[in-house]
Design a protein around this motif. Structure first.
Motif, short mmCIF file in Angstrom:
data_model
loop_
_atom_site.label_atom_id
_atom_site.label_comp_id
_atom_site.label_asym_id
_atom_site.label_seq_id
_atom_site.Cartn_x
_atom_site.Cartn_y
_atom_site.Cartn_z
N LYS A 312 0.83 -1.20 0.00
CA LYS A 312 0.00 0.00 0.00
C LYS A 312 0.87 1.26 0.00
O LYS A 312 0.53 2.26 -0.63
N THR A 313 1.97 1.22 0.70
CA THR A 313 2.84 2.39 0.76
C THR A 313 3.42 2.71 -0.61
O THR A 313 3.63 3.87 -0.95
N ARG A 316 0.73 4.67 -2.61
CA ARG A 316 0.66 6.06 -2.13
C ARG A 316 1.84 6.87 -2.67
O ARG A 316 1.69 8.02 -3.10
N GLU A 317 3.01 6.27 -2.66
CA GLU A 317 4.21 6.98 -3.13
C GLU A 317 4.13 7.26 -4.61
O GLU A 317 4.48 8.37 -5.07
N ASN A 320 1.72 10.11 -5.23
CA ASN A 320 2.31 11.39 -4.82
C ASN A 320 3.30 11.91 -5.85
O ASN A 320 3.49 13.12 -5.99
N ASP A 358 -9.08 1.77 0.01
CA ASP A 358 -7.72 2.33 -0.02
C ASP A 358 -7.58 3.29 -1.20
O ASP A 358 -6.94 4.35 -1.08
N TYR A 362 -6.37 7.23 -1.05
CA TYR A 362 -5.19 7.76 -1.75
C TYR A 362 -5.57 8.92 -2.67
O TYR A 362 -4.86 9.94 -2.73
N GLU A 365 -6.36 12.01 -0.61
CA GLU A 365 -5.12 12.65 -0.16
C GLU A 365 -4.49 13.46 -1.29
O GLU A 365 -4.04 14.60 -1.09
N LEU A 366 -4.47 12.88 -2.50
CA LEU A 366 -3.87 13.56 -3.65
C LEU A 366 -4.63 14.84 -3.98
O LEU A 366 -4.02 15.91 -4.18
#
Length: 533
Positions: A312-313, A316-317, A320, A358, A362, A365-366
């Motif tokens: 998952k990380t 997200r990366e 971003n 999820d 994400y 957040e973006l």
């Protein structure tokens, strides 16, 4: 209301039986009569009355033969035998055919009344017991169907199923040559408050009976999913035909099917494979969020491949990393670049083995990062974004990824229009049109106009096309040809003179453009105009 058929070869007796007692009071309605055995048997077969009152001595077919044939054809109703004989020499045959009600002629009113009343009580009792038995059987079947889907019906799947399990499945009409589990969801019901009451109460199972045979499917719930178990190859084929029909043509937006998503598991050929079909349908149903716009059905053979083992990380990366690209495309007014980036993000997400919850997190957040960054640099853009809570609520309420990406795209498009539209997009296009009409003789280009009016040329070109329905170069030529027609119409100027007057230094090029737009050469137009004058 139960039904009764009266059969006797004498009309006055038939009419008398109809009137001698109050049939409606006893819960019966007289649905017909018959004057001979053939008519009686035909009426029994066609009308299936609850009760038949019939004389034994019937022409053409004897009354007892009528009863025998009716029983052989599956008739299960009651008979009252009328006879002028007192010894009932045929009582044994009557008993064998489940006839226990005898009335001698002439018919006694009280005896007929009591007999009919007793039969009605037996019918009511049988109905109550049948409903109770049916409910118990349906309840038992529901439990078995759910266990088959969940894979808990068989103690050891590898060893198949026992003979007693086979017998139970047969008794419950669950033994067939093929099975398929279908999961369905009526998703728009939950978010579209504008739907009328009838649509809100719509259920996919309501329409199954229009193309599937009764008893050929079971409806249940398992692990929170609404499920249909299709039974038999023929019914599976019918369901596939139904799905194929709607896959080949768009579903109308006001159709109940537009609220539907169906995931079809694989076809299996034994009851112990039903769980495999359910698991396949469940996996597809969970990927519903990633389907394309307009998709309402997905099959076990659908192309829904995704990468396994991603973290998952990592997702997200990766998302971003798109932040700067999106920000730059918005600032520079490059809408095509922005659209391409959002499509890349969508394609990347579809290839990951992550839950829809999820994904919503994400993208939220973006978008919030984009909002904070843009509104800090350009405070006038703040009103184009929903509040943080509004953004979160909207994204989390969506049923499809494409809905979320459209939402993000619309916000960023509005931001671009605001940033690159100092006086409003419609006003700037009006200014460009006005400027073109005043300066059409000059060598105008979109790049020069973009510089003069302070716009990115690519953005200005798309804005002009979206506003006017045509490209700028086409519009410029239209403007010049329109003016050329005015000069040519009077016959005062030569063709080469008009070409220079409207901004064309090359008369041959002018001729090609004129013919393309006017459908004739400048000379032909000039001659035609002079003749018409």
């Amino acid at each position: 209301m139960e039904t009764v058929l009266i059969a006797d070869d004498e009309e006055n007796i038939r009419e008398g039986i109809k009137l001698i007692i109050d049939w409606e009071e006893l819960g019966f309605s007289v649905v017909g009569d018959a004057s001979n055995g053939e008519e009686a048997l035909s009426a029994i077969t066609k009308l299936q009355p609850s009760l038949v009152v019939m004389d034994m001595q019937m022409p053409k077919i004897h009354g007892m033969d009528v009863i025998k044939r009716a029983r052989e054809q599956g008739y299960k109703g009651y008979f009252i035998i009328l006879s002028g004989f007192s010894d009932f020499s045929y009582a044994r045959d009557a008993i064998r055919n489940k006839v226990t009600n005898y009335i001698t002629k002439p018919v006694d009113e009280d005896e007929l009344y009591d007999t009919v009343k007793r039969i009605k009580e037996e019918i009511d009792k049988s109905t109550r017991e049948g409903l109770k038995s049916g409910k118990m059987q349906n309840k038992a079947k529901g439990v078995v169907v759910r266990e088959l889907l969940l894979g808990t019906y068989f103690d050891n799947k590898e060893n198949g199923f026992l003979e007693e399990q086979r017998e139970e499945l047969s008794e419950l009409l669950l033994m067939h040559n093929a099975y398929q589990v279908v999961i369905y969801e009526t998703y728009h019901n939950k978010i579209n408050a504008a739907l009328d009451k009838a649509e809100k109460n719509y259920s996919f199972t309501d329409m199954l009976g229009t193309f599937l045979e009764k008893g050929s499917y079971e409806v249940t719930t398992a692990e929170g999913f609404d499920c249909i178990l299709l039974k038999g190859k023929a019914q599976i084929a019918r369901f596939e035909d139904f799905i194929s029909h709607y896959e080949k043509q768009p579903i109308e937006s006001d159709s109940p099917l537009d609220m539907l998503f169906v995931a079809m598991g694989k076809i299996v050929y034994s009851p112990d494979g039903i769980n495999d079909s359910f698991e396949a349908a469940k996996a597809l149903a969970k990927r519903r969020f990633f389907c394309e716009e307009g998709a309402h059905f997905t099959h076990e053979y659908s192309d829904m491949n995704f990468s396994e083992g991603c973290k998952k990380t990592d997702v997200r990366e990766v998302l971003n990393n798109y932040l700067d690209v999106i920000f730059d495309s918005v600032i520079n007014g490059n809408k095509s670049k922005m659209i391409n980036v959002l499509e890349e993000i969508s394609d990347y997400i579809k290839g990951q083995d992550i839950d829809s919850s999820d994904v919503c997190l994400y993208i939220t957040e973006l978008l919030l990062q984009i909002k904070d960054r843009l509104t800090k640099q350009y405070p006038k853009l703040a009103d184009l974004f929903d509040s943080h809570a509004g953004i979160i609520e909207f994204i989390e309420s969506r049923f499809y990824l494409y809905e979320i990406m459209q939402y993000v795209g619309e916000i960023l498009s509005n931001v671009m229009d605001r940033l690159h539209d100092h006086v409003g997009s419609e006003n700037i296009i009006d200014d460009i049109i006005s400027y073109t009409e005043r300066n059409y003789t000059q060598p105008l280009t979109l790049e020069e106009l973009a510089t003069q009016f302070g716009y990115n040329s690519g953005y200005l070109g798309r804005l002009f096309t979206r506003t006017t329905g045509t490209g700028y170069n086409y519009y410029l030529n239209e403007c010049r040809i329109k003016k050329a027609k005015e000069f040519l119409a009077g016959g005062r100027y030569k063709v080469y003179e008009v070409a220079q007057m409207v901004g064309y230094n090359d008369v041959d090029y002018f001729g090609k453009k004129f013919r393309k737009h006017a459908g004739m050469t400048p000379a032909e137009f000039r001659k035609q105009s002079i003749n018409e004058a």
